[in-house]
Scaffold this motif. Structure first.
Motif, mmCIF file in Angstrom:
data_model
loop_
_atom_site.group_PDB
_atom_site.id
_atom_site.type_symbol
_atom_site.label_atom_id
_atom_site.label_comp_id
_atom_site.label_asym_id
_atom_site.label_seq_id
_atom_site.Cartn_x
_atom_site.Cartn_y
_atom_site.Cartn_z
ATOM 1 N N GLN A 31 0.795 -1.191 -0.105
ATOM 2 C CA GLN A 31 -0.156 0.033 -0.111
ATOM 3 C C GLN A 31 0.877 1.241 -0.012
ATOM 4 N N THR A 65 -0.224 7.103 8.535
ATOM 5 C CA THR A 65 -0.592 6.166 7.504
ATOM 6 C C THR A 65 -1.217 7.143 6.418
ATOM 7 N N HIS A 66 -1.916 8.414 6.974
ATOM 8 C CA HIS A 66 -2.481 8.949 5.642
ATOM 9 C C HIS A 66 -1.586 9.547 4.910
ATOM 10 N N ILE A 69 0.298 6.942 2.620
ATOM 11 C CA ILE A 69 -0.821 6.356 1.390
ATOM 12 C C ILE A 69 -0.745 7.794 0.580
ATOM 13 N N ARG A 73 0.086 7.537 -3.482
ATOM 14 C CA ARG A 73 -0.864 7.817 -4.486
ATOM 15 C C ARG A 73 -0.372 9.003 -5.417
ATOM 16 N N ILE A 81 -7.913 13.357 -5.305
ATOM 17 C CA ILE A 81 -8.872 12.918 -4.311
ATOM 18 C C ILE A 81 -10.063 14.178 -4.413
ATOM 19 N N GLU A 82 -11.410 13.741 -3.954
ATOM 20 C CA GLU A 82 -12.444 14.793 -3.891
ATOM 21 C C GLU A 82 -11.875 15.651 -2.406
ATOM 22 N N SER A 84 -12.976 17.527 0.897
ATOM 23 C CA SER A 84 -14.250 17.392 1.611
ATOM 24 C C SER A 84 -14.319 18.672 2.494
ATOM 25 N N VAL A 86 -16.313 19.655 4.594
ATOM 26 C CA VAL A 86 -16.238 19.421 6.098
ATOM 27 C C VAL A 86 -14.618 19.796 6.599
ATOM 28 N N ALA A 87 -13.799 18.989 6.046
ATOM 29 C CA ALA A 87 -12.357 18.973 6.283
ATOM 30 C C ALA A 87 -11.746 20.539 5.891
ATOM 31 N N TYR A 123 -6.181 17.595 3.462
ATOM 32 C CA TYR A 123 -6.335 16.326 4.381
ATOM 33 C C TYR A 123 -4.988 16.392 5.307
ATOM 34 N N VAL A 126 -5.432 18.910 8.073
ATOM 35 C CA VAL A 126 -6.226 18.453 9.176
ATOM 36 C C VAL A 126 -5.863 17.548 10.271
ATOM 37 N N HIS A 127 -5.153 16.303 9.552
ATOM 38 C CA HIS A 127 -4.579 15.241 10.497
ATOM 39 C C HIS A 127 -3.448 16.024 11.372
#
Lengths: 140, 135
Positions: A31, A65-66, A69, A73, A81-82, A84, A86-87, A123, A126-127
């Motif tokens: 992965q 992890t995020h 990955i 990617r 990626i889309e 968010s 909310v994020a 993203y 956010v993390h």
């Protein structure tokens, strides 16, 4: 090989040891690429020093992890990626953390041979913010 | 009289304690849910000490199921939602019916995804027990 990423030796050593099991598992299962793993460790070491954070398995497992990955990617050239809403709302006023992530990702770009898209930076931010907030609550 | 064992669910990811509470509430007394780290949760499922794994991350695409994919294998896991993909009953039912035991979705879908997943797991369990009872 790693652009302008500053790898503080002590921070890098702590990161590689702390997340060895997790990153090994992700790499072995296909992965996460070897390159993304190396960049993840360097990016975390850089952020730890520049934002005065201590990343541990307990507070940062999801972020690590995020990141690994996402870098895999991006390096592979997967479709973006889309984003968010909310994020995005979560980090609307987190300029310091977003700038730090964006700077580190700019340094990763030559190695990835890709620009890191804005939604990916959001993203990651956010993390990162959840770790900053947790550390702040704990008085760290 | 048959006594049915509770379905044991582990929740991992963004705000896992809330995920576990929603799963337990949705189960109406038939589900025991616990919040755990992703690697620990997936290992419990692997060892048969838990039945299902639910995971979230902000994007729903990677981190939600990374540990479960590594530990359980890609055929056992399924992404049911992302910010660009609505969680549907049909998708969840299909994945549960295929025997998948780990489900991932975006954090913002927590309140819609978990009740659907639990509902389909319970329906699947009922169908299996109904078939067993017919033998």
């Amino acid at each position: 090989m790693t652009g302008d990423l500053t790898a503080d030796a002590a921070a890098h050593a702590q990161i590689t040891e702390e997340f060895a099991d997790r990153l090994e598992m992700l790499e072995e299962s296909g992965q996460v690429s070897k390159l993304a793993r190396r960049l993840t460790e360097l990016a975390l070491a850089d952020l730890a020093v520049s934002l005065d954070l201590r990343f541990t398995e307990e507070n940062s497992a999801q972020f690590v992890t995020h990141l690994a990955i996402a870098l895999t990617r991006i390096n592979r050239g997967d479709p973006p990626i889309e984003l968010s809403a909310v994020a995005e709302e979560e980090i609307a006023e987190r300029t310091r953390e977003r700038d730090a992530v964006a700077r580190v990702m700019r340094d990763c770009a030559p190695v990835l041979e890709r620009t890191v898209p804005d939604p990916e930076i959001s993203y990651m931010t956010v993390h990162l913010c959840s770790i900053v907030d947790l550390q702040s609550e704990q008085g760290g | 009289m048959n006594e049915t064992r509770s379905i044991r669910v582990v929740a991992a990811g963004v705000d896992a304690p809330t995920m576990a509470r929603i799963a337990q509430d949705a189960g109406g007394g038939r589900v025991e849910a616990a919040a755990l780290g992703d690697m620990q949760g997936a290992r419990l499922v692997k060892k048969g000490q838990a039945d299902y794994y639910i995971g979230t991350c902000w994007s729903g695409g990677g981190g939600a199921l990374a540990a479960a994919t590594a530990i359980l294998g890609a055929k056992q896991v399924g992404i049911v939602g992302t910010p660009g993909m609505v969680v549907t009953e049909e998708r969840v039912r299909t994945m549960v019916g295929e025997g998948r035991i780990a489900f991932g979705f975006a954090y913002e879908q927590t309140t819609t995804a978990i009740p659907l997943i639990i509902k389909e797991i319970l329906a699947h369990r009922d169908a299996q027990e109904g078939r067993a009872g017919d033998r």
